[in-house]
Design a protein around this motif. Structure first.
Motif, PDB file in Angstrom:
ATOM      1  N   ASN A   1       0.927  -1.433  -0.056  1.00  0.00           N
ATOM      2  CA  ASN A   1       0.062   0.114   0.392  1.00  0.00           C
ATOM      3  C   ASN A   1       0.917   1.385   0.049  1.00  0.00           C
ATOM      4  O   ASN A   1       0.144   2.327  -0.443  1.00  0.00           O
ATOM      5  CB  ASN A   1      -1.282  -0.231   0.991  1.00  0.00           C
ATOM      6  CG  ASN A   1      -2.147  -0.709   0.944  1.00  0.00           C
ATOM      7  OD1 ASN A   1      -2.130  -1.622  -0.021  1.00  0.00           O
ATOM      8  ND2 ASN A   1      -2.629  -1.329   2.430  1.00  0.00           N
TER       9      ASN A   1
ATOM     10  N   THR B   1      -7.438  -5.638  -5.855  1.00  0.00           N
ATOM     11  CA  THR B   1      -6.427  -4.831  -5.881  1.00  0.00           C
ATOM     12  C   THR B   1      -6.025  -4.174  -7.319  1.00  0.00           C
ATOM     13  O   THR B   1      -5.748  -2.875  -7.807  1.00  0.00           O
ATOM     14  CB  THR B   1      -5.651  -4.916  -4.633  1.00  0.00           C
ATOM     15  OG1 THR B   1      -5.482  -4.988  -3.773  1.00  0.00           O
ATOM     16  CG2 THR B   1      -4.679  -4.000  -4.766  1.00  0.00           C
TER      17      THR B   1
ATOM     18  N   SER C   1      -8.846  -2.101  -8.867  1.00  0.00           N
ATOM     19  CA  SER C   1      -8.124  -0.356  -7.958  1.00  0.00           C
ATOM     20  C   SER C   1      -7.271  -0.184  -8.482  1.00  0.00           C
ATOM     21  O   SER C   1      -7.409   1.073  -9.319  1.00  0.00           O
ATOM     22  CB  SER C   1      -8.530  -0.606  -6.483  1.00  0.00           C
ATOM     23  OG  SER C   1      -9.888  -1.589  -6.047  1.00  0.00           O
TER      24      SER C   1
END
Length: 334
Positions: A139, A165, A168
């Protein structure tokens, strides 16, 4: 218990700092901080940051982060970085490597995981274990600053990042790209007669912008005959390298130049001087003449002005003729 005459050494300074804080001996605390700050280098800064976080020594944490940010291009290749804990690695990515190519951060993450598991290949490790160990480190990587094709080729093709992820991030990259419009800025109006030799010498130019923008690509001249010209392409902010990638230019029948996308977009600020330079080897290429030293885009009210290379020694490329046909720049739509 302790005096200001204490003999502080690198192998014991953290222990002395811990004791000085415990017993509130502020002069000794200050001496330890100064000792550590003055002794920071690319090899030990990661270990010192690790200990500073462990001992909740925020001032020292800030000093380490400032050093990493200032010397990121060197710290990124230091072995000490692979020995830090997961939380500290994320701190480095988020606060220290703000100008480092996110693809490089991703590669560091994989090397860090290999060292943690004492493995030679990620394929030898259970995928869920890798994800659990990496935790929030991923992240801390600015994936959304990557070019979409770079992200797909290097991250989507692997399974370290979860599918949800990946989706996204792809949506985030697309959203960023749609909010920006590309300007193709050319330095020359003509292809010069003759050819340009490439034997490893540096070619480059510098530039300024009148409003914030993103540099997304560099237009480069192609070989005149069959073969491949290649080497490093660098982007500098003032005298500091902020991006580097290897470029391979192959002969293409009928084509004299092409845009080379950067693997990450480079922020350009109006109060800075930026430089684009390369050191290629291989077959001779085309080069340009008929200079355009200043380009104004009315739609975005943005001016890009070129100048001779400010940092480095250019091999003849200048405002009037030479290498680097132009730039691809993105400016926020107004």
């Amino acid at each position: 218990m302790y005096t200001l005459e204490a003999d502080i050494k690198s192998e014991s300074v953290m222990a002395v700092l811990y004791a000085a804080k415990k017993y509130d001996i502020q002069p000794l605390v200050a001496r330890c901080r100064t000792f550590l700050k003055e002794g920071l280098d690319k090899e030990n800064v990661s270990e010192i940051l690790e200990r500073a976080v462990t001992f909740t020594e925020q001032k020292l944490v800030d000093e380490c982060i400032a050093f990493i940010k200032e010397n990121a291009a060197e710290v990124v290749n230091a072995d000490g970085l692979l020995g830090v804990s997961q939380p500290v690695l994320r701190i480095v990515f988020e606060k220290g490597f703000v100008e480092i190519d996110p693809l490089i951060c991703y590669e560091i993450t994989k090397k860090w995981a290999l060292k943690h598991f004492k493995a030679d290949k990620l394929e030898d490790i259970d995928l869920e274990k890798v994800r659990n160990v990496l935790g929030n480190v991923l992240n801390g990587i600015r994936f959304s600053d990557m070019q979409l094709d770079t992200f797909i080729e290097n991250v989507v093709s692997e399974d370290i990042v979860t599918d949800s992820t990946k989706l996204s991030i792809i949506l985030a990259i697309n959203k960023k790209q749609k909010s920006m419009e590309a300007i193709h800025v050319h330095r020359f109006t003509e292809i010069a007669q003759g050819y340009w030799n490439h034997v490893g010498f540096q070619s480059g130019i510098s530039l300024t912008v009148s409003s914030p923008a993103l540099l997304t690509g560099v237009c480069l001249y192609l070989p005149k005959d069959k073969g491949e010209t290649s080497g490093p392409l660098e982007i500098l902010e003032e005298n500091k390298a902020v991006h580097k990638q290897i470029v391979k230019l192959k002969y293409q029948n009928g084509m004299k130049y092409r845009n080379e996308p950067l693997s990450t977009k480079i922020p350009l600020q109006q109060d800075k001087v930026y430089s684009v330079r390369h050191s290629f080897k291989g077959p001779v290429t085309y080069f340009g003449e008929g200079p355009i030293t200043k380009s104004y885009d009315h739609h975005h009210d943005t001016t890009i002005e070129f100048m001779n290379l400010k940092h480095g020694n250019s091999d003849g490329t200048n405002l009037k003729s030479g290498q680097i046909k132009g730039l691809a720049v993105q400016v926020t739509n107004k």
